[in-house]
Write a protein that holds these residues in place. Structure first.
Motif, PDB file in Angstrom:
ATOM      1  N   MET A 164      -2.940 -22.313   4.587  1.00 31.30           N
ATOM      2  CA  MET A 164      -3.299 -21.686   3.317  1.00 31.30           C
ATOM      3  C   MET A 164      -2.146 -20.848   2.791  1.00 31.30           C
ATOM      4  O   MET A 164      -1.425 -20.208   3.566  1.00 31.30           O
ATOM      5  N   VAL A 165      -2.004 -20.852   1.446  1.00 27.19           N
ATOM      6  CA  VAL A 165      -0.943 -20.085   0.805  1.00 27.19           C
ATOM      7  C   VAL A 165      -1.520 -19.265  -0.341  1.00 27.19           C
ATOM      8  O   VAL A 165      -2.563 -19.603  -0.914  1.00 27.19           O
ATOM      9  N   ASP A 166      -0.818 -18.199  -0.668  1.00 32.99           N
ATOM     10  CA  ASP A 166      -1.240 -17.300  -1.742  1.00 32.99           C
ATOM     11  C   ASP A 166      -0.759 -17.850  -3.087  1.00 32.99           C
ATOM     12  O   ASP A 166       0.441 -17.971  -3.326  1.00 32.99           O
ATOM     13  N   LEU A 167      -1.702 -18.175  -3.971  1.00 38.63           N
ATOM     14  CA  LEU A 167      -1.365 -18.686  -5.307  1.00 38.63           C
ATOM     15  C   LEU A 167      -1.637 -17.646  -6.401  1.00 38.63           C
ATOM     16  O   LEU A 167      -1.603 -17.977  -7.592  1.00 38.63           O
ATOM     17  N   SER A 168      -1.867 -16.407  -6.010  1.00 38.13           N
ATOM     18  CA  SER A 168      -2.280 -15.385  -6.973  1.00 38.13           C
ATOM     19  C   SER A 168      -1.272 -15.202  -8.099  1.00 38.13           C
ATOM     20  O   SER A 168      -1.650 -14.938  -9.249  1.00 38.13           O
ATOM     21  N   SER A 169       0.010 -15.352  -7.805  1.00 36.65           N
ATOM     22  CA  SER A 169       1.054 -15.148  -8.819  1.00 36.65           C
ATOM     23  C   SER A 169       1.572 -16.467  -9.385  1.00 36.65           C
ATOM     24  O   SER A 169       2.590 -16.486 -10.090  1.00 36.65           O
ATOM     25  N   ILE A 170       0.884 -17.577  -9.065  1.00 37.13           N
ATOM     26  CA  ILE A 170       1.318 -18.892  -9.556  1.00 37.13           C
ATOM     27  C   ILE A 170       0.119 -19.565 -10.210  1.00 37.13           C
ATOM     28  O   ILE A 170      -0.468 -20.510  -9.668  1.00 37.13           O
ATOM     29  N   PRO A 171      -0.293 -19.101 -11.382  1.00 39.41           N
ATOM     30  CA  PRO A 171      -1.512 -19.628 -12.002  1.00 39.41           C
ATOM     31  C   PRO A 171      -1.429 -21.106 -12.341  1.00 39.41           C
ATOM     32  O   PRO A 171      -2.458 -21.788 -12.416  1.00 39.41           O
ATOM     33  N   GLU A 172      -0.202 -21.625 -12.529  1.00 37.63           N
ATOM     34  CA  GLU A 172      -0.052 -23.037 -12.888  1.00 37.63           C
ATOM     35  C   GLU A 172      -0.215 -23.972 -11.687  1.00 37.63           C
ATOM     36  O   GLU A 172      -0.317 -25.188 -11.848  1.00 37.63           O
ATOM     37  N   ALA A 173      -0.223 -23.434 -10.486  1.00 34.65           N
ATOM     38  CA  ALA A 173      -0.394 -24.269  -9.295  1.00 34.65           C
ATOM     39  C   ALA A 173      -1.822 -24.794  -9.229  1.00 34.65           C
ATOM     40  O   ALA A 173      -2.784 -24.038  -9.403  1.00 34.65           O
ATOM     41  N   GLN A 174      -1.959 -26.098  -8.993  1.00 39.42           N
ATOM     42  CA  GLN A 174      -3.256 -26.760  -8.961  1.00 39.42           C
ATOM     43  C   GLN A 174      -3.272 -27.777  -7.819  1.00 39.42           C
ATOM     44  O   GLN A 174      -2.273 -27.962  -7.127  1.00 39.42           O
ATOM     45  N   VAL A 175      -4.411 -28.434  -7.654  1.00 40.12           N
ATOM     46  CA  VAL A 175      -4.464 -29.547  -6.710  1.00 40.12           C
ATOM     47  C   VAL A 175      -3.384 -30.557  -7.107  1.00 40.12           C
ATOM     48  O   VAL A 175      -3.260 -30.926  -8.272  1.00 40.12           O
ATOM     49  N   GLY A 176      -2.587 -30.953  -6.122  1.00 36.97           N
ATOM     50  CA  GLY A 176      -1.489 -31.883  -6.377  1.00 36.97           C
ATOM     51  C   GLY A 176      -0.150 -31.212  -6.558  1.00 36.97           C
ATOM     52  O   GLY A 176       0.884 -31.889  -6.583  1.00 36.97           O
TER      53      GLY A 176
END
Length: 378
Positions: free
Chosen positions: A325-337
């Protein structure tokens, strides 16, 4: 579609790193008015996890290749490598000498039983065997003790006079060239003391030794010198305090995957097995298709660097067999894929991940599992 994880091996990065080592050696040799040392490119452990074939192609301008395994050496010959090949641990039985003879392999000899096997098989060999006699100068792993070395070398010289041995050289291995020059200079002093009057090529420098210019000044002035760089050729630094980037090296192995799930959690929630990480505030998490069964270190802690969608973030929670698992809190554009780089090109260096996990880059490079699809790129 297949599970979204892959390891990419760059032959151009291998080629670049070898060229960087060779240019460094040339710069070191010039002020000392010595010939530039030749390079044994070390490709043991399946070329540090990069594959024998990519290594043979990427290191085509090396003077020789060095490894441990006879099967890998034969593979190099099958792939068309005609230059020298060396067995770093020597041979493990008298019968191995048949293949050494057939494929014209240089072998390290580090103990009396290997000399005895060579004597035993002498009448059955078709070609003189090239030998590097190993002196134990303080690594205390392989090699003749200093008080044994002169006698062992004399036995090998006698076999050389009989035509059983061809070229006969001397070598040692540094224990702390990466972190303690004083110990390395003691080892060099021991090596010089016991080999200075003996003929033949020498080989003493591993990756750290090769990249340390001051060591060359302490070698006896022999012009037929071979170095044995290993991990630096794959884009990993042999020094704890100096990055591969600072050394001008490029990562040759990139481990990447994709986000396969995204979720939002509130503050004070546990993440992963054992809840080793508790969210300090609301967080957005991504699940990555990579785990310890793929070769990612299970003991990598929360905070280990990861690059997602081209942006740096961190691992959170305990690494699972097939996921992390990784923190995506500051990367709103990150999605599945979204693309994730665990280490390598456009990601954290393998050394950064290794330090975070309490390991070394060598281990991580070698540990990528066979189940991870592998692609070789130029």
């Amino acid at each position: 579609m297949p599970r979204p994880i892959a390891v990419h091996i760059s032959t151009s990065a291998l080629r670049h790193n070898l060229s960087k080592v060779q240019s460094t050696l040339q710069q070191q040799a010039q002020p000392l008015q010595r010939a530039t040392p030749k390079v044994w490119a070390v490709i043991k452990a399946n070329a540090y996890g990069h594959g024998i074939e990519p290594a043979v192609n990427g290191f085509d301008l090396a003077d020789g290749l060095a490894m441990l395994d006879l099967a890998e050496i034969i593979q190099c010959r099958t792939l068309g490598w005609e230059k020298p090949l060396m067995l770093l641990e020597g041979f493990f039985s008298a019968e191995d000498l048949r293949l050494i003879d057939q494929h014209k392999i240089t072998t390290v000899i580090h103990s009396q039983h290997q000399i005895d096997w060579l004597i035993q098989m002498a009448s059955q060999l078709q070609h003189p065997v090239s030998v590097m006699a190993k002196l134990n100068t303080g690594m205390n792993r392989l090699g003749f003790a200093p008080d044994e070395f002169v006698n062992a070398f004399a036995q090998l010289q006698q076999l050389q006079q009989q035509g059983v041995i061809g070229e006969l050289g001397k070598m040692t291995h540094f224990a702390r060239a990466d972190d303690d020059p004083s110990i390395t200079y003691q080892q060099l002093q021991c090596f010089n003391q016991h080999t200075a009057d003996l003929p033949g090529p020498i080989s003493v420098c591993n990756s750290a030794g090769t990249l340390t210019a001051s060591l060359q000044q302490h070698l006896t002035a022999q012009y037929d010198q071979w170095v044995r760089p290993g991990v630096c050729l794959y884009g990993s630094s042999p020094f704890a305090g100096v990055s591969a980037h600072e050394l001008g090296l490029q990562p040759a192995q990139t481990l990447s995957a994709q986000i396969i799930s995204v979720r939002n959690i509130t503050a004070h929630q546990g993440v992963g097995y054992g809840h080793s990480f508790i969210s300090p505030s609301p967080m957005r998490l991504g699940v990555v298709a990579c785990g310890y069964a793929d070769g990612y270190p299970r003991h990598a802690p929360s905070g280990t660097p990861v690059v997602v969608h081209g942006q740096r973030t961190q691992l959170v929670g305990r690494v699972s067999m097939d996921m992390l698992m990784v923190d995506l809190s500051s990367i709103p554009e990150a999605q599945v894929g979204s693309h994730v780089v665990l280490w390598g090109q456009n990601g954290p260096s393998v050394d950064e991940v290794a330090v975070a996990a309490g390991s070394i880059g060598y281990e991580l490079l070698c540990a990528v599992a066979a189940r991870v699809p592998r692609t070789v790129v130029e």
